[in-house]
Design a protein around this motif. Structure first.
Motif, mmCIF file in Angstrom:
data_model
loop_
_atom_site.group_PDB
_atom_site.id
_atom_site.type_symbol
_atom_site.label_atom_id
_atom_site.label_comp_id
_atom_site.label_asym_id
_atom_site.label_seq_id
_atom_site.Cartn_x
_atom_site.Cartn_y
_atom_site.Cartn_z
ATOM 1 N N ALA A 1 -23.596 -41.566 -51.178
ATOM 2 C CA ALA A 1 -24.546 -41.993 -52.207
ATOM 3 C C ALA A 1 -25.167 -40.796 -52.914
ATOM 4 C CB ALA A 1 -25.641 -42.846 -51.575
ATOM 5 N N PHE A 2 -25.591 -41.008 -54.148
ATOM 6 C CA PHE A 2 -26.409 -40.040 -54.867
ATOM 7 C C PHE A 2 -27.873 -40.345 -54.550
ATOM 8 C CE2 PHE A 2 -22.514 -39.857 -57.289
ATOM 9 C CZ PHE A 2 -22.422 -38.529 -57.700
ATOM 10 N N ILE A 3 -28.656 -39.301 -54.322
ATOM 11 C CA ILE A 3 -30.082 -39.496 -54.109
ATOM 12 C C ILE A 3 -30.740 -39.597 -55.484
ATOM 13 C CG2 ILE A 3 -32.137 -38.623 -52.962
ATOM 14 C CD1 ILE A 3 -29.646 -39.228 -51.168
ATOM 15 N N ASN B 1 -36.733 -42.223 -59.637
ATOM 16 C CA ASN B 1 -37.021 -42.926 -60.895
ATOM 17 C C ASN B 1 -35.736 -43.271 -61.644
ATOM 18 O OD1 ASN B 1 -39.831 -42.703 -60.452
ATOM 19 N ND2 ASN B 1 -39.852 -40.653 -61.389
ATOM 20 N N GLY B 2 -34.720 -43.645 -60.885
ATOM 21 C CA GLY B 2 -33.464 -44.071 -61.471
ATOM 22 C C GLY B 2 -32.536 -42.947 -61.894
ATOM 23 N N GLN B 3 -32.956 -41.689 -61.699
ATOM 24 C CA GLN B 3 -32.145 -40.546 -62.092
ATOM 25 C C GLN B 3 -31.565 -39.850 -60.863
ATOM 26 O OE1 GLN B 3 -31.554 -39.701 -65.388
ATOM 27 N NE2 GLN B 3 -32.682 -41.592 -65.862
ATOM 28 N N LYS B 4 -30.306 -39.444 -60.969
ATOM 29 C CA LYS B 4 -29.697 -38.688 -59.880
ATOM 30 C C LYS B 4 -30.424 -37.359 -59.723
ATOM 31 C CE LYS B 4 -25.057 -40.553 -60.707
ATOM 32 N NZ LYS B 4 -23.662 -40.221 -61.124
ATOM 33 N N ARG C 1 -21.539 -30.179 -57.955
ATOM 34 C CA ARG C 1 -22.234 -30.187 -59.246
ATOM 35 C C ARG C 1 -23.740 -30.032 -59.118
ATOM 36 N NH1 ARG C 1 -20.454 -35.634 -61.794
ATOM 37 N NH2 ARG C 1 -20.670 -36.268 -59.609
ATOM 38 N N GLY C 2 -24.207 -29.833 -57.881
ATOM 39 C CA GLY C 2 -25.629 -29.621 -57.668
ATOM 40 C C GLY C 2 -26.434 -30.873 -57.413
ATOM 41 N N TYR C 3 -25.779 -32.013 -57.138
ATOM 42 C CA TYR C 3 -26.473 -33.265 -56.860
ATOM 43 C C TYR C 3 -26.683 -33.443 -55.358
ATOM 44 C CZ TYR C 3 -25.635 -34.790 -61.677
ATOM 45 O OH TYR C 3 -25.629 -34.886 -63.040
ATOM 46 N N LEU C 4 -27.840 -33.990 -54.999
ATOM 47 C CA LEU C 4 -28.115 -34.295 -53.597
ATOM 48 C C LEU C 4 -27.375 -35.569 -53.216
ATOM 49 C CD1 LEU C 4 -30.455 -32.330 -54.359
ATOM 50 C CD2 LEU C 4 -31.861 -33.556 -52.698
#
Length: 242
Positions: free
Chosen positions: A51-53, A56-59, A193-196
């Motif tokens: 999953a992406f963390i 407020n609805g933003q990755k 890509r730097g996403y949690l």
């Protein structure tokens, strides 16, 4: 009477067949521990996409940062782009959970030593003491030698902003805490890509962080919380394949 007699015979045959086919399998599962492992796991198997963390609805992405590492080199968030990496907040004089966290990360270092797209980011929450020289000694002590494992120090306010706001991983100075600092002992996992990212729990919600303060070989702590280094390893492999 004949009908009842035949019924008993059929029931006996069914029980016999069940015992021949299934009981050895159950015994084998008990021996190798798979029943215990499955029943006690509080997260999903990890076969699902991570999953992406979100906030407020933003990755959520790793915020920008610039610090010095153990070799006095400037390291920024851009240096980790293209890599899957684990984030922790620690300090070198920690008398409690930090040595355990470091040992777990060294295990991951060895697991992925031939993987050029894997890294670790360790941020000191005691930057006034943890100079690059001190961090270098700490790295030598624990055989931290991966070129993409940076132990970082810098401005006190910037590090605490990164921990508490950027990652929402608690860190604070506390005179009554062991070593003078409080922190959670959690690891964050970041994709190329730097996403949690994280796997989901049994209810379908992201676990967000991974417990880093329980040794993998120990299995669980005194309160019954299970180690999560084994599932973190699995999830790192999954992100490396993306």
């Amino acid at each position: 009477m004949k009908q009842n007699k035949y019924s008993y015979v059929w029931v006996s045959l069914v029980v016999l067949v069940f015992g021949i086919i299934f009981i050895p399998r159950i015994v084998d599962r008990v021996k190798d521990g798979t029943i215990v492992k499955t029943d006690r796991m509080n997260v999903k198997s990890g076969n699902e996409e991570l999953a992406f963390i979100t906030l407020n609805g933003q990755k959520r992405r790793v915020p920008e940062f610039t610090f010095l590492n153990q070799d006095s080199l400037i390291i920024t968030d851009k240096d980790y782009l293209g890599k899957v990496y684990v984030v922790e907040f620690f300090f070198t004089t920690c008398p409690s959970i930090c040595p355990v966290m470091t040992k777990n990360l060294v295990t991951l270092q060895e697991e992925f030593k031939d993987e050029e797209n894997f890294g670790i980011a360790s941020f000191s929450i005691n930057p006034r003491y943890d100079t690059p020289h001190v961090l270098k000694e700490y790295a030598d002590k624990y055989a931290i030698n991966d070129l993409d494992w940076h132990l970082m120090t810098g401005e006190h306010e910037a590090i605490y902003e990164l921990a508490n706001t950027g990652f929402n991983i608690f860190a604070a100075e506390a005179s009554d805490a062991p070593g003078g600092f409080e922190h959670s002992g959690l690891f964050a996992l970041v994709d190329k890509r730097g996403y949690l990212r994280s796997r989901m729990d049994k209810f379908g919600n992201p676990i967000i962080y991974y417990r880093g303060m329980i040794l993998e070989e120990k299995g669980e702590n005194s309160t019954g919380e299970t180690e999560q280094i084994s599932i973190l390893r699995t999830d790192i492999k999954k992100l490396l394949e993306e």
